[in-house]
Scaffold this motif. Sequence first.
Motif, PDB file in Angstrom:
ATOM      1  N   GLU A   1     -14.202   7.360  -3.329  1.00  0.00           N
ATOM      2  CA  GLU A   1     -13.884   6.110  -3.058  1.00  0.00           C
ATOM      3  C   GLU A   1     -15.190   5.294  -3.708  1.00  0.00           C
ATOM      4  OE1 GLU A   1     -12.893   4.964   1.088  1.00  0.00           O
ATOM      5  OE2 GLU A   1     -12.140   6.977   1.359  1.00  0.00           O
TER       6      GLU A   1
ATOM      7  N   PHE B   1      -8.673  -3.656  -4.559  1.00  0.00           N
ATOM      8  CA  PHE B   1      -8.130  -2.167  -4.470  1.00  0.00           C
ATOM      9  C   PHE B   1      -9.084  -1.114  -3.877  1.00  0.00           C
ATOM     10  CE2 PHE B   1      -7.511   1.743  -6.489  1.00  0.00           C
ATOM     11  CZ  PHE B   1      -5.785   2.174  -6.575  1.00  0.00           C
ATOM     12  N   THR B   2      -8.294  -0.276  -3.097  1.00  0.00           N
ATOM     13  CA  THR B   2      -9.072   0.847  -2.449  1.00  0.00           C
ATOM     14  C   THR B   2      -8.132   2.057  -2.625  1.00  0.00           C
ATOM     15  OG1 THR B   2      -7.801   0.599  -0.394  1.00  0.00           O
ATOM     16  CG2 THR B   2      -9.948  -0.691  -0.631  1.00  0.00           C
ATOM     17  N   CYS B   3      -8.896   2.962  -2.676  1.00  0.00           N
ATOM     18  CA  CYS B   3      -8.336   4.409  -2.623  1.00  0.00           C
ATOM     19  C   CYS B   3      -9.016   5.522  -1.701  1.00  0.00           C
ATOM     20  CB  CYS B   3      -8.155   4.780  -4.247  1.00  0.00           C
ATOM     21  SG  CYS B   3      -7.636   6.448  -4.299  1.00  0.00           S
TER      22      CYS B   3
ATOM     23  N   GLY C   1      -7.300   0.500 -10.473  1.00  0.00           N
ATOM     24  CA  GLY C   1      -7.825   0.003  -9.448  1.00  0.00           C
ATOM     25  C   GLY C   1      -8.560  -1.332 -10.085  1.00  0.00           C
TER      26      GLY C   1
ATOM     27  N   GLY D   1      -3.923  -0.849  -1.899  1.00  0.00           N
ATOM     28  CA  GLY D   1      -4.433   0.339  -1.618  1.00  0.00           C
ATOM     29  C   GLY D   1      -3.638   1.667  -2.016  1.00  0.00           C
TER      30      GLY D   1
ATOM     31  N   ILE E   1      -6.733   6.287 -11.929  1.00  0.00           N
ATOM     32  CA  ILE E   1      -6.620   5.540 -10.637  1.00  0.00           C
ATOM     33  C   ILE E   1      -7.817   4.542 -10.718  1.00  0.00           C
ATOM     34  CG2 ILE E   1      -7.128   5.764  -8.113  1.00  0.00           C
ATOM     35  CD1 ILE E   1      -6.160   8.622  -8.241  1.00  0.00           C
TER      36      ILE E   1
ATOM     37  N   VAL F   1     -14.428   4.807  -7.266  1.00  0.00           N
ATOM     38  CA  VAL F   1     -13.178   3.764  -7.422  1.00  0.00           C
ATOM     39  C   VAL F   1     -13.861   2.422  -7.312  1.00  0.00           C
ATOM     40  CG1 VAL F   1     -10.954   3.056  -6.673  1.00  0.00           C
ATOM     41  CG2 VAL F   1     -11.406   5.652  -7.014  1.00  0.00           C
ATOM     42  N   ARG F   2     -14.433   2.053  -6.514  1.00  0.00           N
ATOM     43  CA  ARG F   2     -15.076   0.785  -6.334  1.00  0.00           C
ATOM     44  C   ARG F   2     -15.987   0.364  -7.154  1.00  0.00           C
ATOM     45  NH1 ARG F   2     -14.820   2.257  -0.360  1.00  0.00           N
ATOM     46  NH2 ARG F   2     -17.314   2.548  -0.467  1.00  0.00           N
TER      47      ARG F   2
ATOM     48  N   GLU G   1       0.841  -1.183  -0.065  1.00  0.00           N
ATOM     49  CA  GLU G   1      -0.093   0.012   0.181  1.00  0.00           C
ATOM     50  C   GLU G   1       0.866   1.139   0.150  1.00  0.00           C
ATOM     51  OE1 GLU G   1      -3.338   0.108   2.659  1.00  0.00           O
ATOM     52  OE2 GLU G   1      -3.601  -2.092   2.705  1.00  0.00           O
TER      53      GLU G   1
ATOM     54  N   ARG H   1      -7.274  -5.072  -9.756  1.00  0.00           N
ATOM     55  CA  ARG H   1      -7.381  -5.742  -8.506  1.00  0.00           C
ATOM     56  C   ARG H   1      -8.661  -5.607  -7.837  1.00  0.00           C
ATOM     57  NH1 ARG H   1      -2.323  -5.994  -4.375  1.00  0.00           N
ATOM     58  NH2 ARG H   1      -3.485  -6.960  -2.662  1.00  0.00           N
TER      59      ARG H   1
END
Length: 433
Positions: free
Chosen positions: A348, A311-313, A305, A278, A301, A351-352, A246, A308
């Motif tokens: 977030e 993956f978190t951001c 992401g 992350g 980003i 991104v998710r 991370e 994976r």
Amino acid sequence: MLKPGNPPTISLTQVCRQIRDEFRKIYMQNVSFTVRDKDIKRFTNAFFASGHTNQRVLDGQRPSRVIYLYPPSMNVDILPLVELKMAYPQTEVTVIPGPADIEEQPYSQFNCELITHILENTSPALRHDVQASIISEFCCHHNSRFYLWYKPGHVPHGVDMTFDREGQAFTDQMRRLYNMTSFADLFGVYHGVAFEGIDVQLRNRIYDFTADTEADLPRGVLLWLGLAQTCQQLRTEFRPICMKREIILLWGEVTGYLHTFFPNVDGKIENAEFVPKGMTVVTPWRGEEEGDGSELDLLPIIKVGLCRQDFTCRFVHDKTSMNHVIEDGQYDPDAFAEFISEDSGSLEEVVRNRNERWLLEIATGVIKRIIVSNIGVYGPPQAEFYMKYSLSGPESDEGGEYSSTELYFKSVGLLEAWTWSVFSAFPTLEFEA
């Protein structure tokens, strides 16, 4: 890269077997081969390794002159050169500074002289241990320190491990010339465990410890990536651990980091198998009431992401800036903490998001950029989604409950991500040709 003194002529050895047999020996005996340090092992294996499958052909057809380019500011393993010179003493080996090595490297010429004399005046004890294959590395450090590393379970055969008597006289002269105080200033003999002899599980613990060091500090580069550039073994073993860790990045360094380590080439993310679990992005906020307008494209980003599943951001404010706000007392630090938590939560969610239409529009280039700014401050946050103008929007809302922007985000599964009741323009849609 192997660079013979007269490159075009080597192709003559490949015309036919007769010309190869007749000309190759003449060619090898009359051309100097210039070899960079990174190629020295491949070079010696190709032309000087004993037990070669073409041993009979190679006999008498090896290069008679080798020019070794000593690299600047690097620690090098000269064991291949020592082995070459011991096995084929008639081969002339010249050591010179590499082309990038200039006056800024005061030890370079000195090191070249020392290496040359080591090759010409190897001590019987060192010869014994090299022939016994119990030496792991013979390292020449850029600051003119030489270290012999022995394989686990082995010790030096003798005390005088480097020079014979003539070579010793040379080091005495060099020591006086360069104001060295003792022979120990130049050489060290180590018969501990070389790194390659450490158990793989223990090596992994070392890698984990290294990668965890300063892991909570923002960085624009991987601080410990240099370890992965030490040698091929460390690169193979440590680089995946290093890159998957991370990472915390400053706002302005995110684009450069992604472009360097995970470039998008022809629609594919390179090094996708090394994407970190992350990413934490430190906003450019430094204690002011309003944001400074610094922009960040969120789309790269998101694409990284997607390589994976876990993956978190997240986005955070700089701890030092937050402490200054607390000390200053002008603004409520809890308010900024709440702002960044809300805005980061929205980003977030983006991104998710794994909505099918959303993923399709990213893959097909319908979404061109997602520019965010003013995150976590008193002023309104900004998130501008730039779309292709040919976008076929969602069906109209006959009941008038949703705006066209809200309808779009509803269709891609992001309607609930935004604080519509507070900031009606967070986000907005912009259309481009």
